[in-house]
Design an enzyme around this catalytic site. Structure first.
Site, PDB file in Angstrom:
ATOM      1  N   ASN A 174       0.839  -1.210   0.057  1.00 29.03           N
ATOM      2  CA  ASN A 174       0.066  -0.041   0.023  1.00 29.03           C
ATOM      3  C   ASN A 174       0.924   1.211  -0.154  1.00 29.03           C
ATOM      4  O   ASN A 174       1.801   1.416   0.852  1.00 29.03           O
ATOM      5  CB  ASN A 174      -0.946  -0.064   1.381  1.00 29.03           C
ATOM      6  CG  ASN A 174      -1.915  -1.091   1.118  1.00 29.03           C
ATOM      7  OD1 ASN A 174      -3.080  -0.889   0.504  1.00 29.03           O
ATOM      8  ND2 ASN A 174      -1.793  -2.215   1.833  1.00 29.03           N
TER       9      ASN A 174
ATOM     10  N   GLU B  48     -12.572  -7.186  -1.862  1.00 27.22           N
ATOM     11  CA  GLU B  48     -11.660  -7.137  -0.778  1.00 27.22           C
ATOM     12  C   GLU B  48     -12.802  -7.722   0.380  1.00 27.22           C
ATOM     13  O   GLU B  48     -14.010  -7.525   0.074  1.00 27.22           O
ATOM     14  CB  GLU B  48     -11.513  -5.492  -0.076  1.00 27.22           C
ATOM     15  CG  GLU B  48     -10.315  -5.001  -1.235  1.00 27.22           C
ATOM     16  CD  GLU B  48     -10.015  -3.663  -0.590  1.00 27.22           C
ATOM     17  OE1 GLU B  48      -8.975  -3.367  -0.631  1.00 27.22           O
ATOM     18  OE2 GLU B  48     -10.915  -2.708  -0.522  1.00 27.22           O
TER      19      GLU B  48
ATOM     20  N   ASP C 189      -7.272   1.007  -5.044  1.00 28.62           N
ATOM     21  CA  ASP C 189      -7.754   0.566  -3.722  1.00 28.62           C
ATOM     22  C   ASP C 189      -8.920   0.876  -3.238  1.00 28.62           C
ATOM     23  O   ASP C 189      -9.245   2.381  -3.687  1.00 28.62           O
ATOM     24  CB  ASP C 189      -6.650   0.605  -2.827  1.00 28.62           C
ATOM     25  CG  ASP C 189      -6.770  -0.449  -1.626  1.00 28.62           C
ATOM     26  OD1 ASP C 189      -7.751  -1.339  -1.614  1.00 28.62           O
ATOM     27  OD2 ASP C 189      -5.787  -0.600  -0.714  1.00 28.62           O
TER      28      ASP C 189
HETATM   29  P1  C2E Z   1      -6.641  -1.991   2.485  1.00 31.34           P
HETATM   30  O1  C2E Z   1      -5.431  -1.804   1.770  1.00 31.34           O
HETATM   31  O2  C2E Z   1      -8.000  -1.984   1.793  1.00 31.34           O
HETATM   32  O3  C2E Z   1      -6.432  -3.351   3.316  1.00 31.34           O
HETATM   33  C1  C2E Z   1      -7.439  -4.177   3.469  1.00 31.34           C
HETATM   34  C2  C2E Z   1      -8.073  -4.090   4.841  1.00 31.34           C
HETATM   35  O4  C2E Z   1      -9.076  -4.903   4.935  1.00 31.34           O
HETATM   36  C3  C2E Z   1      -7.005  -4.597   5.672  1.00 31.34           C
HETATM   37  O5  C2E Z   1      -6.988  -3.756   7.164  1.00 31.34           O
HETATM   38  C4  C2E Z   1      -7.376  -6.188   6.219  1.00 31.34           C
HETATM   39  O6  C2E Z   1      -7.064  -6.486   7.356  1.00 31.34           O
HETATM   40  C5  C2E Z   1      -8.951  -5.823   6.089  1.00 31.34           C
HETATM   41  N1  C2E Z   1      -9.483  -7.137   5.757  1.00 31.34           N
HETATM   42  C6  C2E Z   1      -9.201  -8.146   4.996  1.00 31.34           C
HETATM   43  N2  C2E Z   1      -9.918  -9.106   4.946  1.00 31.34           N
HETATM   44  C7  C2E Z   1     -11.011  -8.807   5.539  1.00 31.34           C
HETATM   45  C8  C2E Z   1     -12.290  -9.223   5.839  1.00 31.34           C
HETATM   46  O7  C2E Z   1     -12.512 -10.374   5.378  1.00 31.34           O
HETATM   47  N3  C2E Z   1     -13.068  -8.558   6.920  1.00 31.34           N
HETATM   48  C9  C2E Z   1     -12.849  -7.436   7.277  1.00 31.34           C
HETATM   49  N4  C2E Z   1     -13.713  -6.921   8.054  1.00 31.34           N
HETATM   50  N5  C2E Z   1     -11.710  -6.835   7.068  1.00 31.34           N
HETATM   51  C10 C2E Z   1     -10.826  -7.367   6.132  1.00 31.34           C
HETATM   52  P2  C2E Z   1      -5.800  -3.152   7.777  1.00 31.34           P
HETATM   53  O8  C2E Z   1      -4.626  -4.088   7.651  1.00 31.34           O
HETATM   54  O9  C2E Z   1      -6.562  -2.712   9.195  1.00 31.34           O
HETATM   55  O10 C2E Z   1      -5.487  -2.047   7.072  1.00 31.34           O
HETATM   56  C11 C2E Z   1      -6.348  -0.901   6.883  1.00 31.34           C
HETATM   57  C12 C2E Z   1      -6.003   0.125   5.798  1.00 31.34           C
HETATM   58  O11 C2E Z   1      -4.654   0.583   6.228  1.00 31.34           O
HETATM   59  C13 C2E Z   1      -5.382  -0.602   4.525  1.00 31.34           C
HETATM   60  O12 C2E Z   1      -6.731  -1.008   3.872  1.00 31.34           O
HETATM   61  C14 C2E Z   1      -4.576   0.420   3.870  1.00 31.34           C
HETATM   62  O13 C2E Z   1      -5.398   1.394   3.343  1.00 31.34           O
HETATM   63  C15 C2E Z   1      -3.791   0.900   5.011  1.00 31.34           C
HETATM   64  N6  C2E Z   1      -2.656   0.362   5.177  1.00 31.34           N
HETATM   65  C16 C2E Z   1      -2.249  -0.965   5.693  1.00 31.34           C
HETATM   66  N7  C2E Z   1      -0.805  -0.941   5.643  1.00 31.34           N
HETATM   67  C17 C2E Z   1      -0.387   0.160   5.043  1.00 31.34           C
HETATM   68  C18 C2E Z   1       0.944   0.565   4.535  1.00 31.34           C
HETATM   69  O14 C2E Z   1       1.844  -0.081   4.752  1.00 31.34           O
HETATM   70  N8  C2E Z   1       0.833   1.819   3.995  1.00 31.34           N
HETATM   71  C19 C2E Z   1      -0.107   2.515   3.823  1.00 31.34           C
HETATM   72  N9  C2E Z   1       0.170   3.812   3.023  1.00 31.34           N
HETATM   73  N10 C2E Z   1      -1.349   2.145   4.141  1.00 31.34           N
HETATM   74  C20 C2E Z   1      -1.403   0.942   4.963  1.00 31.34           C
HETATM   75 MG    MG Z   2      -8.847  -1.716   0.297  1.00 28.14          MG
HETATM   76 MG    MG Z   3      -4.835  -2.043   0.164  1.00 30.09          MG
END
Ligand code: C2E
Ligand code: MG
Ligand code: MG
Length: 543
Positions: free
Chosen positions: A91, A210, A153
């Site tokens: 990301n 997703e 995304d």
């Molecule tokens: P994202 O890129 O849309 O990542 C998908 C999010 O949905 C992730 O949350 C993941 O854990 C969650 N998810 C996946 N499958 C499911 C599911 O079946 N049900 C539900 N309820 N959730 C699911 P996470 O890990 O909390 O990340 C949230 C957001 O934070 C990410 O959304 C992304 O936009 C951001 N993010 C995460 N890591 C990074 C990074 O290294 N850099 C940047 N800039 N943003 C990041």
């Molecule tokens: Mg996403």
């Molecule tokens: Mg993502």
């Protein structure tokens, strides 16, 4: 949870940020295609802190570059254990597309670990508006030149999605999980996801859904032709050390999704009918004593029930994908004029056809054929539903006088209507009821209901109320008094047009005179008591 900025700085310094890996799969086959890399903060006191609590702070305090570098570092390090061609999706924050040094940084980090950039996807969330699209375009182009793929995304959550899609060279479109979570229960979400998949396809992008948590969501996505997905159903984000075991657990058993083309499901009914009813519908479809099929615009068999296959003396499968002309060149000229009229939008019911036997020596059959055009949301004909009734025996036994059967040839065209989102402001073509203008007063309000048979009034009002409340399509049958004061059966069908805000803007539909068909059904029901209920099921009941 409140996290102090100083903690974020400390976390970067102390190497407390870790990468978590979530599998991405090819939905149809259950094959693993790669992992999304998600940031996690192993806080010494708070435990695992999720990105929502620190990404924003990193973004607004100039730390996001270092954070991304660390994530790439972690990801590439782990990736040495990942077999080719598995991909990694990392990301980026949209603000990073302003940084002209980003492509070089990514390239250097990848080279350090020998990770080929053709296996890297960079995900850019579109919730934040890209302020400077011109510089974003330059950075995006450079990243592409390095071999990286770009994913948009959380598609659907921002307000400028389409502008971004058009401006930047994306390869992947990630459908936000808010749409996926409601896909198997809410018709609107299903329609939105179908539209997103269609959009992805038309722009040559890979659609990735997703947040898939349940099998039925995955099944619906497969039906909607979404290629890839991720979510708890396939695996939660996992630590780097768990990856070999996860990789070994794939491919998953592909989900059992009944072959769409074998079913009654057509483009419009797919979204209209809940998944749970499909198996039931299939049984009804096959069980009715009426031959049914759906032909697409090129007159290819898209679906066909067993009854019609039996009547034609061939298997269901041997029809699918072939045009009626290819399959039955001898019979085609008998159907062609009506098929062409139906493709123009005309509903034609009860056309009697004397059909020669399939093989030399087979007896001729007398069949009654109805042609019902199917429209899409934009009111374009997308195909034709055919129902075929073999009345050879009835005619032989004298149950239907030949003159009556041929009378059933109907010339009435479908009468279009439209109404506003509240069920008012109805526009009904003058041909409805075939009555003079002077008698059609009040049609533009709810007074048209006055013309209905008292026994059908409640069902008709209920059908409209339910449709207005839920957005489900209207499909109802009722009797209406014609110019000669006789009751005639009508079938009215329509669907909601949805605006860009997801709200219903207006309803469009058409009314067809089905009086002769109803009379014929009555005759047949009386003559064939055992199959009466099954036959009934073939005719859509008033809601
Ligand atoms: P994202 O890129 O849309 O990542 C998908 C999010 O949905 C992730 O949350 C993941 O854990 C969650 N998810 C996946 N499958 C499911 C599911 O079946 N049900 C539900 N309820 N959730 C699911 P996470 O890990 O909390 O990340 C949230 C957001 O934070 C990410 O959304 C992304 O936009 C951001 N993010 C995460 N890591 C990074 C990074 O290294 N850099 C940047 N800039 N943003 C990041
Ligand atoms: Mg996403
Ligand atoms: Mg993502």
């Amino acid at each position: 949870m409140f996290v102090e900025l100083v903690d974020v700085v400390g976390a970067l310094d102390r190497d407390e940020l870790a990468a978590s890996f979530q599998p991405i799969v090819e939905l149809r086959t259950g094959r693993l295609t790669g992992f999304e890399v998600l940031a996690r903060w192993r806080h010494p006191e708070l435990g695992l802190v999720l990105p929502e609590n620190f990404i924003f702070l990193a973004e607004t305090n100039g730390l996001i570059g270092s954070l991304t570098k660390q994530m790439l570092h972690n990801a590439f390090q782990t990736a040495t254990a990942l077999p080719d061609p598995l991909t990694l999706a990392v990301n980026l924050s949209p603000i990073q597309l302003r940084h002209s040094t980003l492509p070089r940084q990514i390239q250097e980090t990848a080279e350090e670990f020998g990770f080929p950039l053709t296996r890297l996807t960079l995900e850019i969330t579109e919730s934040a508006l890209l302020h400077n699209l011109d510089s974003a375009k330059i950075v995006a182009r450079e990243l592409k030149n390095l071999g990286c793929s770009l994913a948009l995304d959380d598609f659907g959550t921002g307000y400028s999605s389409l502008r971004h899609l058009q401006a930047l060279p994306f390869d992947v479109l990630k459908i936000d999980r808010s749409f996926v979570s409601a896909i198997s229960s809410a018709r609107e979400s299903r329609k939105i996801v179908a539209a997103m998949v269609g959009l992805a396809r038309s722009l040559n992008l890979t659609a990735v859904a997703e947040g898939i948590e349940m099998e039925r969501q995955a099944q619906m996505l497969i039906r909607l032709d979404c290629e890839q997905g991720q979510g708890w159903l396939y695996g939660r984000p996992a630590a780097a050390e768990d990856l070999p075991a996860i990789v070994a657990a794939f491919p998953r058993e592909p989900l059992n999704v009944p072959n769409v083309s074998n079913e009654v499901v057509t483009v419009s009914s797919l979204e209209a009918r809940p998944m749970q009813r499909l198996a039931q519908l299939q049984a009804i479809y096959d069980g009715v004593p009426v031959g049914l099929c759906f032909l697409d615009k090129q007159l290819r068999y898209v679906s066909l029930n067993r009854r019609l296959a039996d009547m034609n003396g061939a298997s269901v499968e041997s029809h699918l994908g072939h045009t009626i002309q290819e399959k039955y060149p001898k019979w085609f000229p008998l159907f062609e004029p009506y098929l062409l009229r139906a493709l123009q939008g005309e509903a034609i019911s009860g056309v009697e056809i004397l059909r020669p036997g399939a093989m030399p020596g087979d007896p001729d059959r007398t069949i009654l054929v109805s042609y019902q055009p199917a429209w899409d949301e934009a009111e374009e004909v997308i195909g034709i539903s055919l129902s075929v009734l073999d009345i050879t025996e009835q005619i032989r036994l004298g149950e239907i006088a030949r003159e009556n059967a041929s009378d059933i040839v109907e010339t009435g065209r479908a009468v279009p209507w439209s109404m506003d989102r509240n069920g008012l402001n109805l526009h009904l073509d003058a041909r409805w009821r075939n009555v003079p203008e002077s008698e059609r007063k009040g049609l533009h309000k709810l007074a048209w209901l006055d013309a209905l048979h008292p026994d059908d009034l409640r069902a008709a009002t209920m059908a409209i109320k339910v449709a207005l409340r839920t957005g489900a399509p209207i499909d109802m049958e009722y009797r209406v008094r014609d110019a000669d004061q006789q009751w005639r059966w009508m079938r009215s069908r329509g669907s909601a047009r949805i605006g860009t805000d997801g709200e219903i803007t207006r309803w469009f539909g058409s009314v067809v005179d089905i009086h002769e068909r109803k009379q014929l059904e009555e005759v047949l029901l009386k003559s064939k008591p055992p199959s009466a209920s099954a036959f009934d099921a073939a005719t859509p009941a008033p809601l």
